[in-house]
Design an enzyme around this catalytic site. Sequence first.
Site, PDB file in Angstrom:
ATOM      1  NE  ARG A 234      -4.267  -1.443   0.188  1.00  0.00           N
ATOM      2  CZ  ARG A 234      -4.430  -2.513  -0.588  1.00  0.00           C
ATOM      3  NH1 ARG A 234      -3.473  -2.860  -1.435  1.00  0.00           N
ATOM      4  NH2 ARG A 234      -5.534  -3.237  -0.516  1.00  0.00           N
TER       5      ARG A 234
ATOM      6  CD  GLU B  84      -2.914   3.021  -5.397  1.00  0.00           C
ATOM      7  OE1 GLU B  84      -1.891   2.806  -4.734  1.00  0.00           O
ATOM      8  OE2 GLU B  84      -3.741   2.140  -5.690  1.00  0.00           O
TER       9      GLU B  84
ATOM     10  CG  HIS C 120      -3.118  -1.034  -6.790  1.00  0.00           C
ATOM     11  ND1 HIS C 120      -3.385  -0.357  -5.616  1.00  0.00           N
ATOM     12  CD2 HIS C 120      -3.140  -2.349  -6.482  1.00  0.00           C
ATOM     13  CE1 HIS C 120      -3.586  -1.234  -4.635  1.00  0.00           C
ATOM     14  NE2 HIS C 120      -3.436  -2.448  -5.136  1.00  0.00           N
TER      15      HIS C 120
END
Lengths: 311, 311
Positions: A224, A253, A272
């Site tokens: 993360r 993000e 991602h």
Amino acid sequence: MTFERSPRIAVGPAPDERLVRAVTNGGGVPCDLGDAPDALIWTDGPDSFPDSLPLSVRWVQLPAAGVERWLSEGIIRANPQVTWTSAAGAYSAAVAEHALMLLLAGVRSLPAHLAATSWTPEAFYPTLGTLRGSTVGIIGAGGIGRALIPMLAALGAHALAVTRSGRPVPGAVETYPVERIDEIWPLADHFVVAAPSTTETEQLVGAAELAAMKPTAWVINVARGRLVDTDALVDALSQGSIAGAGLDVTDPEPLPDGHPLWSLPNAMITPHDSNPPAVRLPAYVDHVVENVTRFASGLDLVAAIDPSAGY
Amino acid sequence: MTFERSPRIAVGPAPDERLVRAVTNGGGVPCDLGDAPDALIWTDGPDSFPDSLPLSVRWVQLPAAGVERWLSEGIIRANPQVTWTSAAGAYSAAVAEHALMLLLAGVRSLPAHLAATSWTPEAFYPTLGTLRGSTVGIIGAGGIGRALIPMLAALGAHALAVTRSGRPVPGAVETYPVERIDEIWPLADHFVVAAPSTTETEQLVGAAELAAMKPTAWVINVARGRLVDTDALVDALSQGSIAGAGLDVTDPEPLPDGHPLWSLPNAMITPHDSNPPAVRLPAYVDHVVENVTRFASGLDLVAAIDPSAGY
């Protein structure tokens, strides 16, 4: 919990036929959410989750490996009578493969090679390395970290693991408890961040940690974005105090257009997508078969969420 | 050949101290080339090789894995009284690691990611793959191919090997003799070219072979440029009839400035640096220790060159 009959299990909101078949293959009977199911196999994020679950539901399977929003938005807490399971572990091998790809590409200077338009091997010699014989610090040895260790071993690289408890992780040369994490920054050649995102792990890799690393180190983050202090990372990459970074996750993000990470030559960004749809669904299907089988037999489910741990 | 005394071994033309120590560690006595040595550990290419060797020399160790020029320029044939050994095998793991890096970067669309300046995962989904569950055709299962197989296995990929004899290669799902090579082009998901360069293997991968491959295939060449028909490859890459190529070797080599391969977005070029100096010397030292030990004991040497086979 055990069943006199086959458990009735709903798949939604999008009842993909491969998941419905997974319910059958695990010994369940597919039904609709309105038909008093015993369990729910969820296929989407938290935004579309029903405000209230039928009281019959005793288990909910979520499709994500990381469940921060499910916890922070109170959805899990609002249904304490339910056993919640994530897909933690199901995608571990795919994400570990992605981490290895970024690490190898970094160590072997692929970004600089792809930017070249002339045959100049000598220009690359000073930065070219190998994973063979190197040590890789694996921050958080959950599913992804554990899947990565044998991949590194096959390349002759050695894993140093950091976990909460410090209990030896199979295949790691050494396992450090998180209290001793500062020992690892100057010691390992490279790092793969693979820990869950919790209040404890926020900005685990900051300016001091980056400064302690070898100048040849590559830092890979497939967990993360919040585990790494982005501003400190941009500084380290700009100044060359580390060799580079490979990031499948960022903070913020999505990474906004024009962010310095997009233009730094020693930053590799993948949005991602270490576990893209074509790779993800077959893995989720396998995970659902496993957990439906266990649910039908009254066995402990895989990847039960512990709200107090945050994952 | 056996020795009553420790063999006298010269290292040259550049007597690197780590190689001199390797001679000692293997049981030899370092000496100069003018001092009637029993063997010579060579550290350079053929251009600087002496026109005539002292008659005392019975073994010459060359530092390269591929020895085409040593054969084609007649140096080896001019000294038939000598046992010649290459460094074949010594660098296999380094080159296999490089091949894996290129293959992973291709399968996971790293070139397109590095060119992006915006967070658009959906744009990559159609081309993103995984090595897990894929089959990789390994063309030529010598040292590099054999080193690659366990690396692929650790990622859940399956190797199909092609060798001259077709004798089963350890770890390969299936091994094909070269007469059946045409079966492999439509069958495997990706290819790693790792065969020696001989008249038989020239342009082994040409227009017909490329046309038979899956459109999602990546072709990696870490052997010699001449094994692939460059013009046919440029056509296939331009038309998208395969997904892409990763080339550590090219034909011509060096690849001239302005060559189309430099600008094709699905071609990754590394200028024959899969085995850079910082990685190469430690591996050569290990190889020299092994062969000096064998020479001193009268055992068969590793990587003896067979002029009739061409490697």
